[in-house]
Design a protein around this motif. Sequence first.
Motif, short mmCIF file in Angstrom:
data_model
loop_
_atom_site.label_atom_id
_atom_site.label_comp_id
_atom_site.label_asym_id
_atom_site.label_seq_id
_atom_site.Cartn_x
_atom_site.Cartn_y
_atom_site.Cartn_z
N ASP A 144 0.84 -1.20 0.00
CA ASP A 144 0.00 0.00 0.00
C ASP A 144 0.87 1.25 0.00
O ASP A 144 1.76 1.39 0.85
CB ASP A 144 -0.91 0.02 1.22
N PRO A 145 0.65 2.19 -0.92
CA PRO A 145 1.43 3.42 -0.92
C PRO A 145 1.14 4.28 0.31
O PRO A 145 -0.01 4.42 0.71
CB PRO A 145 0.98 4.12 -2.21
N ILE A 146 2.19 4.83 0.90
CA ILE A 146 2.05 5.68 2.08
C ILE A 146 2.31 7.14 1.72
O ILE A 146 1.40 7.96 1.73
CB ILE A 146 3.01 5.22 3.20
N PHE A 147 3.56 7.47 1.39
CA PHE A 147 3.93 8.83 1.00
C PHE A 147 4.77 8.78 -0.27
O PHE A 147 5.46 7.78 -0.54
CB PHE A 147 4.74 9.52 2.11
N ILE A 148 4.74 9.89 -1.00
CA ILE A 148 5.53 10.00 -2.22
C ILE A 148 6.49 11.18 -2.11
O ILE A 148 6.20 12.17 -1.41
CB ILE A 148 4.61 10.17 -3.45
N ALA A 149 7.61 11.07 -2.78
CA ALA A 149 8.53 12.19 -2.97
C ALA A 149 8.73 12.34 -4.47
O ALA A 149 9.10 11.38 -5.15
CB ALA A 149 9.86 11.95 -2.26
N LEU A 176 10.67 0.99 -0.99
CA LEU A 176 10.43 2.11 -1.88
C LEU A 176 10.19 1.60 -3.29
O LEU A 176 10.90 0.71 -3.78
CB LEU A 176 11.63 3.06 -1.89
N LEU A 177 9.20 2.19 -3.95
CA LEU A 177 8.95 1.94 -5.36
C LEU A 177 9.43 3.12 -6.18
O LEU A 177 9.10 4.28 -5.88
CB LEU A 177 7.45 1.73 -5.61
N HIS A 178 10.23 2.82 -7.20
CA HIS A 178 10.66 3.82 -8.16
C HIS A 178 9.46 4.20 -9.02
O HIS A 178 8.86 3.36 -9.70
CB HIS A 178 11.78 3.22 -9.03
N ARG A 179 9.07 5.47 -8.94
CA ARG A 179 7.88 5.90 -9.67
C ARG A 179 8.11 5.77 -11.17
O ARG A 179 9.20 6.05 -11.69
CB ARG A 179 7.55 7.34 -9.31
N GLN A 180 7.03 5.36 -11.89
CA GLN A 180 7.16 5.16 -13.33
C GLN A 180 7.51 6.46 -14.03
O GLN A 180 7.11 7.55 -13.62
CB GLN A 180 5.87 4.56 -13.92
N ASN A 181 8.28 6.33 -15.12
CA ASN A 181 8.68 7.46 -15.98
C ASN A 181 9.52 8.51 -15.26
O ASN A 181 9.50 9.69 -15.62
CB ASN A 181 7.45 8.12 -16.62
N THR A 182 10.24 8.08 -14.22
CA THR A 182 11.14 9.01 -13.54
C THR A 182 12.56 8.42 -13.51
O THR A 182 12.77 7.22 -13.73
CB THR A 182 10.70 9.29 -12.09
N ARG A 183 13.51 9.29 -13.22
CA ARG A 183 14.92 8.88 -13.13
C ARG A 183 15.45 9.23 -11.74
O ARG A 183 15.08 10.26 -11.15
CB ARG A 183 15.77 9.60 -14.17
N ILE A 184 16.33 8.38 -11.23
CA ILE A 184 16.98 8.62 -9.93
C ILE A 184 18.47 8.43 -10.10
O ILE A 184 18.93 7.43 -10.70
CB ILE A 184 16.43 7.65 -8.85
N TYR A 185 19.22 9.36 -9.56
CA TYR A 185 20.68 9.35 -9.73
C TYR A 185 21.39 9.07 -8.40
O TYR A 185 20.92 9.43 -7.32
CB TYR A 185 21.14 10.73 -10.25
N ASP A 186 22.53 8.39 -8.54
CA ASP A 186 23.41 8.22 -7.37
C ASP A 186 24.84 8.05 -7.86
O ASP A 186 25.09 7.71 -9.02
CB ASP A 186 22.98 7.00 -6.54
N ASP A 187 25.79 8.34 -6.98
CA ASP A 187 27.21 8.16 -7.30
C ASP A 187 27.99 7.94 -6.02
O ASP A 187 27.40 7.60 -4.98
CB ASP A 187 27.75 9.37 -8.10
#
Length: 206
Positions: A144-149, A176-187
């Motif tokens: 169940d989804p709780i909060f989104i960022a 956490l679910l990666h929202r569709q059609n979005t990008r997330i970066y890390d390094d």
Amino acid sequence: QNMMLRMEMTMVFSLLLLICFLSTAQLQPESNNEIISHLRQTTDIVFLRRSNGLIPIKLSYCLVVKQVAFSASLLASGDGHIGPFNTQTPLVFRRVVSNIGNAYNPNTGFFIAPVRGAYHFEFHLYGGGHASHGTGAVLVKNGDPIFIAYEHQASYSVSPSNGATLLLETGDVVFLLHRQNTRIYDDQNHHTTFSGHLLFTNEGEC
């Protein structure tokens, strides 16, 4: 008379064992990030001698509360964006910097509550600006989804974040679910992180 004496000695011995047990529990060192098992209530019956006979006394004491906390970043090595995807996809945070209680699984991205209680979670995301794709993720409890960022802008960078305090039952799953059609970066600077910890247990009063 001898029987009464033996019962009194049993009572004193039980009390001494209880004192020693509690003292030992308080001094018990951590080992392999594991701390004594989650909150439990234990009871013993001892007998107290009074003028009108033996009175049963119920002793109640608590063991040490399990400590649970974790913090992890998205990529174990390297750098780059993840996504976009057509559907929401679980995020797996590979670089674990702490995992006290081992409730977080870096292979699945799932946090599984080891004890009923209140937990606090935080997640911080990072992404480069893009004309078509923002950066976003959803905090999920048992599906169940709780909060989104979520944040989107065409240039520069975005850093959406959010958090929640949840009452979890033993075995509840948070991820956490990666929202569709979005990008997330890390390094190597570890911009994108997921953390959580137990605030207090809720298994009855002690």
